[in-house]
Design an enzyme around this catalytic site. Sequence first.
Site, PDB file in Angstrom:
ATOM      1  N   GLU A 306      25.284  52.583  33.028  1.00 24.49           N
ATOM      2  CA  GLU A 306      24.593  51.536  32.205  1.00 24.49           C
ATOM      3  C   GLU A 306      25.973  50.883  31.644  1.00 24.49           C
ATOM      4  O   GLU A 306      25.798  49.511  31.225  1.00 24.49           O
ATOM      5  CB  GLU A 306      23.768  52.036  31.147  1.00 24.49           C
ATOM      6  CG  GLU A 306      22.561  52.733  31.706  1.00 24.49           C
ATOM      7  CD  GLU A 306      22.543  53.950  32.364  1.00 24.49           C
ATOM      8  OE1 GLU A 306      21.788  54.228  33.251  1.00 24.49           O
ATOM      9  OE2 GLU A 306      23.787  54.875  32.142  1.00 24.49           O
ATOM     10  N   GLU A 393      44.255  44.311  61.264  1.00 25.96           N
ATOM     11  CA  GLU A 393      43.857  43.897  59.895  1.00 25.96           C
ATOM     12  C   GLU A 393      43.197  42.709  60.182  1.00 25.96           C
ATOM     13  O   GLU A 393      41.958  42.425  59.504  1.00 25.96           O
ATOM     14  CB  GLU A 393      44.998  43.652  59.062  1.00 25.96           C
ATOM     15  CG  GLU A 393      45.955  44.633  58.705  1.00 25.96           C
ATOM     16  CD  GLU A 393      44.968  45.530  57.728  1.00 25.96           C
ATOM     17  OE1 GLU A 393      44.275  45.260  57.015  1.00 25.96           O
ATOM     18  OE2 GLU A 393      45.193  46.922  58.022  1.00 25.96           O
ATOM     19  N   ASP A 397      38.871  42.339  59.026  1.00 25.54           N
ATOM     20  CA  ASP A 397      38.340  41.055  58.211  1.00 25.54           C
ATOM     21  C   ASP A 397      37.218  40.816  58.887  1.00 25.54           C
ATOM     22  O   ASP A 397      36.123  40.207  58.384  1.00 25.54           O
ATOM     23  CB  ASP A 397      39.307  40.163  57.897  1.00 25.54           C
ATOM     24  CG  ASP A 397      40.492  40.833  56.893  1.00 25.54           C
ATOM     25  OD1 ASP A 397      40.165  41.912  56.426  1.00 25.54           O
ATOM     26  OD2 ASP A 397      41.547  40.310  56.750  1.00 25.54           O
TER      27      ASP A 397
END
Length: 490
Positions: A306, A393, A397
């Site tokens: 919370e 890489e 992505d």
Amino acid sequence: MGMWVSLDALWEIPAEKRIFGAVLLFSWTVYLWETFLAQRQRRIYKTTTHVPPELGQIMDSETFEKSRLYQLDKSTFSFWSGLYSEIEGTLILLFGGIPYLWRLSGRFCDYAGFGPEYEIIQSLVFLLLATLFSALTGLPWSLYNTFVIEEKHGFNQQTLGFFMKDAIKKFVVTQCILLPVSSLLLYIIKIGGDYFFIYAWLFTLVVSLVLVTIYADYIAPLFDKFTPLPEGKLKEEIEVMAKSIDFPLTKVYVVEGSKRSSHSNAYFYGFFKNKRIVLFDTLLEEYSVLNKDIQEDSGMEPRNEEEGNSEEIKAKVKNKKQGCKNEEVLAMNSFLCFFLFAVLIGRKELFAAFGFYDSQPTLIGLLIIFQFIFSPYNEVLSFCLTVLSRRFEFQADAFAKKLGKAKDLYSALIKLNKDNLGFPVSDWLFSMWHYSHPPLLERLQALKILEMQIMFTLKTNVMKDFQFLKLYVSLLHISVHFLNENLVCA
């Protein structure tokens, strides 16, 4: 005519002197090339004093300046440590440091009652002395990097006592692995006959697989505390995500990396259907000792679900939130290397070039061929692996974008860069040669996110907890590397 005379005169020089000269020339050529690239990048650090327009709305000038100064300090340190290393290596070669250390190892063996016929014993003493010398000469540089540069920029969490204890422990563990493995490798080479290189390759392959398998379970816990990620929403989401992309996850650990540095990391290990994920506690705000200390000092209670949106807490720990760095899977090329070693090991001029005229120890042959003769090949291979890693890489992505996470990834990349004081601007040549991960701006451009979508994501993320997003991006890249593992290892 003059040129041909010079070439004839060159070939009249003894082969061992030509080899020695070529090794030194190549070593300094690589060093000067690396220095040239570093100076290009350093010029970027010095002249780029304002946030690039592409990041103007999403990166503040204060963080940008901190990053710039951090990278400048690292660049200066790299220059001086690199110069020292090159000069030290040159002096060792010029003044016969390698044959001297071999003779010294022989004297120690004589004192212990082992004669010249015990070559493997002498080789182990040589390795012990060489690694001890390397550890001692590198210690001042490591101390300066940790307690000056990293301390200055807020990353170091170690005390001097912890650092020294860690260094001694690393040295002892290294010897416990290096010496037995080396002795077995040398023994295999000696008894392997004409096809010893096949047996040596198989042995190193098995050792590599075993070390990768046992590292997180038996070696890494000698230095850091590993605990299973507790049951809860975070673990459930990780397992759901892993299952959705067929990642064979069996366990998730949290490692207490915050006692050493506020940098973060994440990696996976294991083979086939038994993959395990390790997360640094600096990756997870609620598990980090750093963040707990901040909360205690500020009189705050530990975070729960919370309280995840509390702006006050975010403000107090904003400099401690961490991003992820992904481990790269590198291709094995040991078979080719051992084959070429088998071809070259009989060439006496190679040993003579480094001061070994009367003997050709197997360990010295490994050192000469793998470290010096293979240097051009290693440089080319390293560059090819860097290019391949960058390609993976970008694929990761693209995979994130395909899953509909492009906006989240876009904002996460920016935040991870800020957390680790990464500098978003790179010289193209320096980047091409060194960066296994594409520079931030290149990755952002590849994602092709519309400005309105970016602003919407940023406004939304102000009211969200970034920690699961960080974890998601980390595991997403790890998963894509897993999918490409067979291609890489091929």
